[in-house]
Design an enzyme around this catalytic site. Structure first.
Site, PDB file in Angstrom:
ATOM      1  N   PHE A 197       0.864  -1.191   0.000  1.00 33.85           N
ATOM      2  CA  PHE A 197       0.000   0.000   0.000  1.00 33.85           C
ATOM      3  C   PHE A 197       0.889   1.227   0.000  1.00 33.85           C
ATOM      4  O   PHE A 197       1.657   1.459   0.933  1.00 33.85           O
ATOM      5  CB  PHE A 197      -0.951   0.042   1.206  1.00 33.85           C
ATOM      6  CG  PHE A 197      -1.902   1.203   1.082  1.00 33.85           C
ATOM      7  CD1 PHE A 197      -3.068   1.087   0.344  1.00 33.85           C
ATOM      8  CD2 PHE A 197      -1.599   2.444   1.641  1.00 33.85           C
ATOM      9  CE1 PHE A 197      -3.927   2.178   0.177  1.00 33.85           C
ATOM     10  CE2 PHE A 197      -2.453   3.535   1.476  1.00 33.85           C
ATOM     11  CZ  PHE A 197      -3.616   3.392   0.745  1.00 33.85           C
ATOM     12  N   ASP A 236       9.437   2.965   1.491  1.00 35.85           N
ATOM     13  CA  ASP A 236       8.254   3.706   1.938  1.00 35.85           C
ATOM     14  C   ASP A 236       8.091   3.498   3.439  1.00 35.85           C
ATOM     15  O   ASP A 236       7.571   2.469   3.884  1.00 35.85           O
ATOM     16  CB  ASP A 236       7.013   3.226   1.163  1.00 35.85           C
ATOM     17  CG  ASP A 236       5.756   3.985   1.565  1.00 35.85           C
ATOM     18  OD1 ASP A 236       5.787   4.686   2.594  1.00 35.85           O
ATOM     19  OD2 ASP A 236       4.743   3.863   0.849  1.00 35.85           O
ATOM     20  N   LYS A 283       3.025  11.289   7.105  1.00 40.02           N
ATOM     21  CA  LYS A 283       2.256  11.071   8.339  1.00 40.02           C
ATOM     22  C   LYS A 283       2.830  11.796   9.564  1.00 40.02           C
ATOM     23  O   LYS A 283       2.638  12.986   9.715  1.00 40.02           O
ATOM     24  CB  LYS A 283       2.102   9.579   8.597  1.00 40.02           C
ATOM     25  CG  LYS A 283       1.231   8.872   7.529  1.00 40.02           C
ATOM     26  CD  LYS A 283       0.847   7.482   7.975  1.00 40.02           C
ATOM     27  CE  LYS A 283       0.289   6.613   6.877  1.00 40.02           C
ATOM     28  NZ  LYS A 283      -1.130   6.717   6.659  1.00 40.02           N
TER      29      LYS A 283
HETATM   30  N1  PLP Z   1       2.482   4.662   2.056  1.00 42.76           N
HETATM   31  C1  PLP Z   1       2.140   3.958   3.147  1.00 42.76           C
HETATM   32  C2  PLP Z   1       3.042   2.855   3.621  1.00 42.76           C
HETATM   33  C3  PLP Z   1       0.958   4.242   3.829  1.00 42.76           C
HETATM   34  O1  PLP Z   1       0.621   3.539   4.905  1.00 42.76           O
HETATM   35  C4  PLP Z   1       0.130   5.287   3.349  1.00 42.76           C
HETATM   36  C5  PLP Z   1      -1.147   5.606   4.016  1.00 42.76           C
HETATM   37  O2  PLP Z   1      -1.709   4.859   4.773  1.00 42.76           O
HETATM   38  C6  PLP Z   1       0.525   5.997   2.208  1.00 42.76           C
HETATM   39  C7  PLP Z   1       1.707   5.652   1.588  1.00 42.76           C
HETATM   40  C8  PLP Z   1      -0.324   7.090   1.640  1.00 42.76           C
HETATM   41  O3  PLP Z   1      -0.230   8.248   2.387  1.00 42.76           O
HETATM   42  P1  PLP Z   1      -1.325   9.393   2.191  1.00 42.76           P
HETATM   43  O4  PLP Z   1      -2.637   8.829   2.647  1.00 42.76           O
HETATM   44  O5  PLP Z   1      -0.837  10.527   3.045  1.00 42.76           O
HETATM   45  O6  PLP Z   1      -1.328   9.742   0.729  1.00 42.76           O
END
Ligand code: PLP
Length: 420
Positions: free
Chosen positions: A145, A231, A260
């Site tokens: 994700f 990520d 975040k």
């Molecule tokens: N990458 C990871 C690992 C995430 O957990 C999330 C959101 O839950 C995102 C990217 C996406 O972030 P955003 O919702 O701020 O676009």
């Protein structure tokens, strides 16, 4: 003037009528947060065990972060990058020194930071690795994700993220998570510019790979001249018991992607970190965002990270995470409703003995969903990730005493449920 909403029912009706139906929230309407606590409009207090998907690691409305927000908001909030501002350079220096990189590129959402990393990896692939134009491949992992943009979902294996949203962006290859031979096979393709990976797959259900997997992935990236794009949007900023989850294995990504908790949940701030040879492949005019790197975000980000260091939140997450998993193991012995607990630091999940783990996102198993309703009734907020997996991730400012109280709530709720 905005109307005052005083009942949950009214708030839910309004969202239902005027808002898009792109989420399926638990029926709780929150109005105030402080530290590990949230309050609903009827005045009930809850322990937060989601932390806005790990964006409020520092706790809700942390006084120092809110102070930084207010002080900066009184001076200057946005200039765009058409001009310099007096906070961005400081924030860039701060994050570069904190994480050990030469350059930082600030964006807003996590998805935007991932998009930035994709562009950097591709451009690096063409200009440095010599991949023929527009043939670059990024290797991603099944069940990943990384966000919701059309490019990002092109690399998703989750039908509910993709169905109905094609055509998809080419240039991604998917391999199984935690499988080193499969990774090696994919990375040996000379057209691969990047390996795009989460150190723990959070949204998928807190899948922790075997010890040594990330180190092996790093080694393969070096061997095949591929950028390691990590990520850490959900796992970073002390959540797993170290500043970065990559630190557990001494792995240094080429592209570090953060979001975040970079702002303590106060406003959207994300960043990509890299060294000069990678970051400088992007030239003026080739990438950007009106709000990315704004002075308000810069001031908040520096304070939010300083709070993590000053309050030793990584150490707290490491220590309390062990206690949490011990308590859950004890619970597993008392009921067959919870089959396992997994996680690192204070990013954990329990698996409920119900529908399979592989239900798509958004489709919670009925028992897991009902257990979360029971948690709420007993004063704790959490939500299933996929199917029968419940993620449990409190703000990292939680104390040992509070954690035990929360484990008591979880235990009581599950056991009440088992009796039915
Ligand atoms: N990458 C990871 C690992 C995430 O957990 C999330 C959101 O839950 C995102 C990217 C996406 O972030 P955003 O919702 O701020 O676009």
């Amino acid at each position: 003037m905005t109307e005052l909403i005083t009942t949950s029912k009214k708030a839910i009706e309004l969202e239902d009528q005027y808002g898009a139906h792109n989420y399926h929230p638990l029926p709780v309407v929150l109005t105030k947060g402080e530290g590990v606590f949230l309050w609903d409009v009827e005045g009930r207090r809850y322990y937060d065990f989601l932390s806005a998907y790990s964006a409020v690691n520092q706790g809700h409305c942390h006084p120092r972060i809110i102070h930084a927000l207010i002080e900066q908001a009184k001076e200057l909030t946005l200039t765009s990058r058409a001009f310099y501002n007096d906070k961005l350079g400081l924030a860039e220096k701060y994050v570069c020194e904190t994480f050990g990189y030469q350059k930082a590129l600030f964006m807003n959402s996590g998805a935007e930071a991932n998009e930035t990393a994709i562009k950097l990896a591709r451009k690096w692939g063409y200009t440095k690795k010599g991949i023929p134009e527009y043939e670059a491949v990024i290797v991603a992992l099944r069940k990943n994700f990384h966000g919701r943009t059309t490019t990002i979902i092109s690399a998703s294996s989750d039908p509910s993220a993709r169905k109905g949203f094609g055509p998809f962006m080419p240039g991604f290859e998917l391999v199984d998570y935690d499988n080193v031979p499969a990774l090696e096979k994919a990375l040996s393709n000379p057209k691969v510019c990047g390996l795009w990976i989460e150190p723990i797959q959070g949204e998928a259900g807190v899948y922790v790979p075997a010890d040594g997997y990330l180190k092996a992935a790093e080694k393969l990236c070096r061997q095949y001249n591929v950028l390691l794009m990590m990520d850490e949007i959900q796992t970073g900023i002390a959540r797993t018991g170290k500043m970065l989850a990559s630190d557990h294995e001494g792995v240094r990504p080429d592209l570090l992607i953060l979001g975040k908790a970079l702002s303590g949940g106060v406003l959207p701030v994300s960043v990509v970190l890299a060294d000069d040879d990678i970051m400088l492949v992007i030239k003026p005019g080739e990438h950007g965002s009106t709000f990315g790197g704004n002075p308000l975000a810069a001031a908040v980000c520096m304070e939010a990270l300083q709070v993590v260091k000053d309050e030793r939140l990584a150490d707290n997450a490491e220590r309390l995470g062990k206690i949490f998993r011990e308590r859950m193991h004890a619970l597993i012995k008392k009921t067959n409703l919870v089959t396992l607990v997994r996680g690192k630091g204070l990013l954990n999940a329990i698996v409920i003995n119900d529908t399979p783990e592989s239900l798509p996102a958004g489709q919670a198993g009925q028992t897991a969903w009902n257990i979360c309703l029971k948690f709420a009734e007993n004063g704790l907020l959490a939500k299933p990730t996929h199917g029968n997996i419940i993620r449990l991730a409190p703000p990292l400012v939680i104390t040992e005493e509070q954690l035990h109280e929360c484990c008591d709530i979880i235990e009581k709720s599950v056991l009440e449920f088992s009796k039915r």
